[in-house]
Design an enzyme around this catalytic site. Structure first.
Site, PDB file in Angstrom:
ATOM      1  N   ASP B  11       0.681  -1.134  -0.034  1.00  0.00           N
ATOM      2  CA  ASP B  11       0.008  -0.074  -0.012  1.00  0.00           C
ATOM      3  C   ASP B  11       0.939   1.308   0.121  1.00  0.00           C
ATOM      4  O   ASP B  11       2.052   1.087   0.334  1.00  0.00           O
ATOM      5  CB  ASP B  11      -0.804   0.214   1.469  1.00  0.00           C
ATOM      6  CG  ASP B  11      -2.176  -0.557   1.029  1.00  0.00           C
ATOM      7  OD1 ASP B  11      -2.595  -1.141  -0.049  1.00  0.00           O
ATOM      8  OD2 ASP B  11      -2.805  -0.659   1.985  1.00  0.00           O
ATOM      9  N   LYS B  33      -2.092   3.249  -5.699  1.00  0.00           N
ATOM     10  CA  LYS B  33      -1.851   4.381  -6.577  1.00  0.00           C
ATOM     11  C   LYS B  33      -3.459   4.967  -6.620  1.00  0.00           C
ATOM     12  O   LYS B  33      -3.681   6.294  -6.521  1.00  0.00           O
ATOM     13  CB  LYS B  33      -1.358   4.358  -8.069  1.00  0.00           C
ATOM     14  CG  LYS B  33      -0.727   5.602  -8.609  1.00  0.00           C
ATOM     15  CD  LYS B  33       0.266   5.229  -9.463  1.00  0.00           C
ATOM     16  CE  LYS B  33       1.486   5.977  -9.516  1.00  0.00           C
ATOM     17  NZ  LYS B  33       2.529   5.427 -10.523  1.00  0.00           N
ATOM     18  N   MET B 144      -9.684   8.116   8.219  1.00  0.00           N
ATOM     19  CA  MET B 144     -10.098   8.647   6.904  1.00  0.00           C
ATOM     20  C   MET B 144     -11.311   9.683   7.030  1.00  0.00           C
ATOM     21  O   MET B 144     -12.277   9.545   6.126  1.00  0.00           O
ATOM     22  CB  MET B 144     -10.662   7.409   5.990  1.00  0.00           C
ATOM     23  CG  MET B 144      -9.445   6.478   5.614  1.00  0.00           C
ATOM     24  SD  MET B 144     -10.040   4.971   4.941  1.00  0.00           S
ATOM     25  CE  MET B 144     -10.897   3.911   6.268  1.00  0.00           C
TER      26      MET B 144
END
Lengths: 219, 219
Positions: B11, B33, B144
Site C-alpha cells: 500500500d 495509486k 479517513m
C-alpha cells in the site's frame, strides 16, 4: 529497547520470550502478582518506576494487553511526568486488535459496520462515572469483562441489543493455547469462561467460520 | 514473512524500509495509486492476490493502517477463502492506537473514560446503513475522516456532543513528519487538515500537554 534496558518491570501477561533479549546484568522485576484491582498495588509500581528511573539509565515498563487501552499506561506516564522523569511510550500489537483477528473476526467490515467500541468490563470502583450503555455502537470489544459478563450482557440487552447478538469469548488469544467459545448475549452469563479473555460482541463473529485461520491450524 | 515472500503487494502508507527486508528476487508491486474509494480498484487487488497466490508460494499483502480496522483486510481474506486459497493474517501496530499514543493522547484513562469507539469517516457509498451518531461514547478515533470532517463534527454536535469537545488532528502519525493540530468540534470543519491523518475526539486530548513525548522531541 529491551536489549538496552538496565531494569525491566514486567506484567503477568508479558511473553517470557521477550525477557530473553535483555542484557545479562539487566534487573528483571515481576510486578504482576497482586490483584489487578488494587490501587495500592498500582502505587507500588509507580514508586518502583520512579526509584529505578532515578538510579538507572534505561528502565523498561513492559506491559501486556495495551498500555493506553484500559492498561493504566497513561497513569504511569502521568506519575513520571509529575516527577520530572523523562519517558517514552512504545506501542505494541494491541490484544484488543490481535485477539479477534486471530479468532477470524474482523473489527470492521464494509458491509457490516462502520464503527465499533472498546470497553473495559472492570471499572474502577472509586470512579465518579460509568459506561453509558445507551451510547454504544453495535460492535464491541470488551477487555477484563469475564467476571462481570452476566451484568454486561444484561446492560447491553437493556440498552436495546438483540439477545441473540453473537458473542465470542477468546481465551489466551494469539497464543498456542487460544480457544474461542461462541455464544450469544442471552447465554453469555452462564457460558463457562475465565481470564485472560477478550469478549467480542456483534455479528462479525459470524465471519469466524470462514476467516478462522489460526485455531483451525492449531487443532 | 517479508523475508520469505516471493511476491509483496504493498500500500501507499507502508514504510518503504519494510520492503528492504525482502529477498532480492521478490516481486514487489505497488497497489496504492488509485483512489481508495473505487471498488473497481479493490477488485483488481483481489484478482492480483488470487493470480499471484496461485503461481507463487508466499504472497504478502502488506497494508498500512490496520487491515481489520476499516482496512478491507477481511474483504480480501473473504475473497481468498471463497476461492480456496489459504491465508493467514498477521497483525501490526495499528495506526488507530499508535497515532494518538505518539501524540500524547491515551485512548482510555481510569478517571476519564471506560469506553471509546473507532469509526470511519469515509463510508462506502453503496452501503445500506450508516453510522448511528446517537450510539457513540464520548471518546472517538476517526480514520479517513479529513474530507468529511465538517459533516462529522455537525453530526456529533447534533447527537449531543458539546461543541467545545477537544479534537486533535494527527497528521503523519508516528513518522518524523508527525504534526498534531488541536481544535474543538465547533472549529473542526474549518481547521486546515490533510490526509493521512487520524482524528481524536474527546477530553483525553488535554493529556497531550503533559504526555506528548514525541513531537516535543522532534521540535
Amino acid at each position: 529497547m529491551i536489549k538496552k534496558a538496565d531494569v525491566i518491570l514486567y506484567d503477568k501477561l508479558v511473553s517470557k520470550d521477550l525477557l530473553s533479549y535483555s542484557k545479562k546484568e539487566c534487573i528483571k522485576i515481576y510486578v504482576g502478582k497482586k490483584s489487578e484491582g488494587s490501587s495500592h498495588f498500582q502505587e507500588d509500581i509507580n514508586k518502583e518506576l520512579r526509584d529505578y528511573g532515578e538510579k538507572h539509565n534505561i528502565v523498561v515498563r513492559l506491559k501486556g494487553g495495551d498500555p493506553y487501552i484500559f492498561g493504566r499506561g497513561a497513569e504511569e506516564a502521568m506519575y513520571l511526568y509529575e516527577r520530572g522523569i523523562p519517558f517514552e511510550v512504545i506501542p505494541g500489537i494491541s490484544s484488543t486488535v490481535s485477539c479477534p483477528m486471530y479468532s477470524g473476526i474482523p473489527l470492521s467490515y464494509r458491509e457490516s459496520n462502520s464503527a465499533f467500541a472498546f470497553l473495559t468490563g472492570h471499572e474502577a470502583e472509586d470512579k465518579s462515572f460509568s459506561i453509558n450503555w445507551n451510547k454504544l455502537p453495535d460492535t464491541l470489544v470488551i477487555v477484563m469483562g469475564i467476571k462481570n459478563r452476566a451484568a454486561i450482557a444484561q446492560n447491553l440487552i437493556k440498552a436495546g441489543f438483540n439477545p441473540k447478538t453473537p458473542v465470542a469469548i477468546i481465551k489466551n488469544g494469539t497464543t498456542l493455547l487460544q480457544e474461542t467459545t461462541v455464544c450469544d448475549l442471552s447465554t453469555l452469563g452462564e457460558t463457562p469462561a475465565e481470564p485472560p479473555s477478550v469478549i467480542f460482541v456483534g455479528k462479525n463473529v459470524l465471519f469466524r467460520d470462514k476467516l478462522d485461520f489460526f485455531e483451525k491450524k492449531l487443532s
